[in-house]
Design a protein around this motif. Structure first.
Motif, PDB file in Angstrom:
ATOM      1  N   LEU A 362       0.817  -1.215   0.000  1.00 55.21           N
ATOM      2  CA  LEU A 362       0.000   0.000   0.000  1.00 55.21           C
ATOM      3  C   LEU A 362       0.854   1.270   0.000  1.00 55.21           C
ATOM      4  O   LEU A 362       0.516   2.253  -0.663  1.00 55.21           O
ATOM      5  N   ARG A 366       0.464   3.995  -3.158  1.00 53.59           N
ATOM      6  CA  ARG A 366      -0.028   5.340  -2.863  1.00 53.59           C
ATOM      7  C   ARG A 366       1.055   6.398  -3.099  1.00 53.59           C
ATOM      8  O   ARG A 366       0.770   7.496  -3.612  1.00 53.59           O
ATOM      9  N   TYR A 402      -4.633  -6.775  -5.848  1.00 54.30           N
ATOM     10  CA  TYR A 402      -5.400  -6.673  -4.607  1.00 54.30           C
ATOM     11  C   TYR A 402      -6.702  -7.464  -4.751  1.00 54.30           C
ATOM     12  O   TYR A 402      -7.513  -7.203  -5.649  1.00 54.30           O
ATOM     13  N   GLU A 406     -11.728  -3.115  -1.017  1.00 56.81           N
ATOM     14  CA  GLU A 406     -11.401  -2.053  -0.074  1.00 56.81           C
ATOM     15  C   GLU A 406      -9.903  -1.725  -0.113  1.00 56.81           C
ATOM     16  O   GLU A 406      -9.510  -0.554  -0.068  1.00 56.81           O
ATOM     17  N   ASP A 407      -9.068  -2.776  -0.186  1.00 59.02           N
ATOM     18  CA  ASP A 407      -7.625  -2.551  -0.283  1.00 59.02           C
ATOM     19  C   ASP A 407      -7.264  -1.880  -1.601  1.00 59.02           C
ATOM     20  O   ASP A 407      -6.401  -0.989  -1.649  1.00 59.02           O
ATOM     21  N   LEU A 410      -8.080   1.768  -1.449  1.00 55.99           N
ATOM     22  CA  LEU A 410      -7.109   2.488  -0.635  1.00 55.99           C
ATOM     23  C   LEU A 410      -5.798   2.686  -1.390  1.00 55.99           C
ATOM     24  O   LEU A 410      -5.160   3.743  -1.283  1.00 55.99           O
ATOM     25  N   ILE A 413      -5.431   5.748  -3.784  1.00 52.16           N
ATOM     26  CA  ILE A 413      -5.391   7.097  -3.216  1.00 52.16           C
ATOM     27  C   ILE A 413      -3.938   7.573  -3.129  1.00 52.16           C
ATOM     28  O   ILE A 413      -3.073   6.868  -2.608  1.00 52.16           O
ATOM     29  N   ASP A 415      -0.787   9.449  -1.736  1.00 51.25           N
ATOM     30  CA  ASP A 415      -0.361   9.764  -0.376  1.00 51.25           C
ATOM     31  C   ASP A 415       1.142  10.021  -0.407  1.00 51.25           C
ATOM     32  O   ASP A 415       1.938   9.130  -0.726  1.00 51.25           O
ATOM     33  N   LEU A 419       1.605   5.741   3.407  1.00 47.36           N
ATOM     34  CA  LEU A 419       0.429   5.326   4.154  1.00 47.36           C
ATOM     35  C   LEU A 419       0.427   6.067   5.481  1.00 47.36           C
ATOM     36  O   LEU A 419       1.387   5.970   6.244  1.00 47.36           O
TER      37      LEU A 419
END
Length: 425
Positions: A362, A366, A402, A406-407, A410, A413, A415, A419
């Protein structure tokens, strides 16, 4: 000495740990004799507080300390190199550790102090002048202070963030040297007078099979101007060239230039260096990131730190004119074709491997999104096509790796912290 030999010698001197200690040895001999001469020419003699036995004990202590510092420094440096090359990348040994001036000059100070104290203690029985004793004591204190600083410095130097930042700073310097011009508003297009005809002659590589480290483009331009021709390099800096492989393609009057003069403008070596290779800094940082993403190390935060510096480097490259592979003389005529990386090379080198190895994490997914968003926001329109391709590939990879929606949501997104950072509104 020819340019390529001189360049190779300078590069070797900059990356050799023994050079500064060796010159410290020579300097100590000259300085010690200068102090003796000074003592003979002046009547000023500072008071030395110790008797003969105390002086011998003090000099022995300084010698023992200096020798211990040297042994500890080299021993710890060897261990540090093994650990750093195993956890980061072996490429940092020559590019960062062996070229660090703090390490080199600290060892040089220890060597200087050791030899000066040995010279001082050998003259105690002959009523050695007190200036030598004072200088030995000062050098001993300086060596102790330098050793304590060196421990702290080494601990900070070997952190991944410090290594990555150092490599990135070297990359910035090379980018500015190779691509000095800022990007114009128009899209980059190949220049129309690039040689299209069959070359008049081809110069082959006759040395050992090695990597192109540097090219003296200025000398090649002068030679091509004098011969009224065009010189095209068949390989760019960083390429491996084997024996008998084409090295130059010559057009027009350039075919009359002696092959030995052309070969003297190219430096070869066993390992790539950063000096003229703008993609090598990217390569080293990407290697650190992919090593951190391996299952054996599993350190995605270090990979995020690497992406931070890659983003800075791409910002710099993306704002520069990358068409300088066509080198002209003062009259504006094409003289040298010198292949250099283009924008797609930099983007693919930055994104592809990290995406393949780290998209399932993740943090990496991101952070890559955030990097692409930032670059698209600040770079010209002509740079956004390659970035859009990498964004699409990243999104496709995320949707594939994935299992839980939901993963995947995420991971899509952006970032800047990987994370934990709040997404921008």
């Amino acid at each position: 000495m020819r340019w390529n030999k001189l360049y190779a010698l300078k590069s070797y001197m900059r990356s050799s740990l023994w050079v500064v200690p060796f010159f410290a040895l020579v300097l100590q001999q000259a300085f010690f004799r200068a102090v003796l001469v000074f003592e003979q020419w002046t009547e000023w003699v500072p008071l030395w507080p110790l008797e003969t036995e105390g002086t011998v004990a003090a000099m022995q202590a300084i010698i023992s300390l200096a020798l211990s510092f040297i042994v500890f420094t080299f021993g710890s440096l060897l261990v540090a190199i093994q650990i750093a090359s195993g956890q980061l990348t072996p490429r940092i040994i020559a590019t960062t550790l062996l070229r660090d001036n703090v390490i080199r000059f600290t060892v040089g100070l220890f060597i200087f102090t050791l030899l000066f104290a040995i010279g001082a203690i050998s003259r105690v029985s002959t009523s050695a002048p007190s200036p030598i004793m004072w200088i030995s004591g000062i050098l001993g204190v300086l060596s102790l202070a330098a050793f304590l600083y060196f421990i702290d410095y080494s601990a900070r130097l070997l952190r991944p963030v410090s290594i990555i930042h150092r490599v990135a700073e070297q990359g910035f310097a090379v980018i500015e040297a190779v691509y000095p011009g800022r990007l114009s508003d128009v899209d980059e297009q190949p220049q129309p007078d690039q040689p299209r005809e069959k070359p008049g002659s081809v110069v082959l590589h006759v040395g050992s099979s090695d990597i192109v480290l540097a090219v003296d483009v200025k000398a090649l331009t002068i030679q091509a101007h004098r011969a009224d021709g065009v010189i095209e390099l068949a390989a760019r800096v960083g390429d491996f060239v084997s024996y008998g492989q084409p090295l130059f393609r010559l057009y027009g009057g350039a075919k009359e230039i002696p092959a030995k003069d052309l070969r003297a403008s190219v430096v070869f070596g066993r390992e790539r260096t950063i000096e003229q290779d703008p993609t090598f800094a990217f390569r080293v940082i990407v290697d650190i990131a992919t090593k951190a993403l391996s299952k054996a190390i599993n350190d995605p935060t270090t990979a995020v730190l690497a992406i931070d510096q890659l983003q800075r480097l791409l910002r710099s490259v993306g704002a520069r004119e990358l068409r300088n592979e066509y080198v002209r003389d003062a009259q504006g005529r094409l003289r040298v074709v010198f292949p250099t990386p283009n924008w797609e090379d930099f983007v693919q080198l930055t994104c592809r491997e990290i995406r393949i190895y780290g998209a399932e994490n993740l943090q990496i997914a991101r952070r890559l999104h955030a990097m692409i968003d930032d670059l698209e926001a600040v770079l010209p329109e002509s740079r956004k096509g390659s970035l859009s391709i990498e964004r699409n590939l990243l999104d496709q990879t995320i949707d594939k790796v994935y299992l839980l929606p939901e993963d995947a949501a995420l991971a899509h997104i952006a970032d800047t912290q990987g994370l934990g950072g709040s997404p921008k509104a």
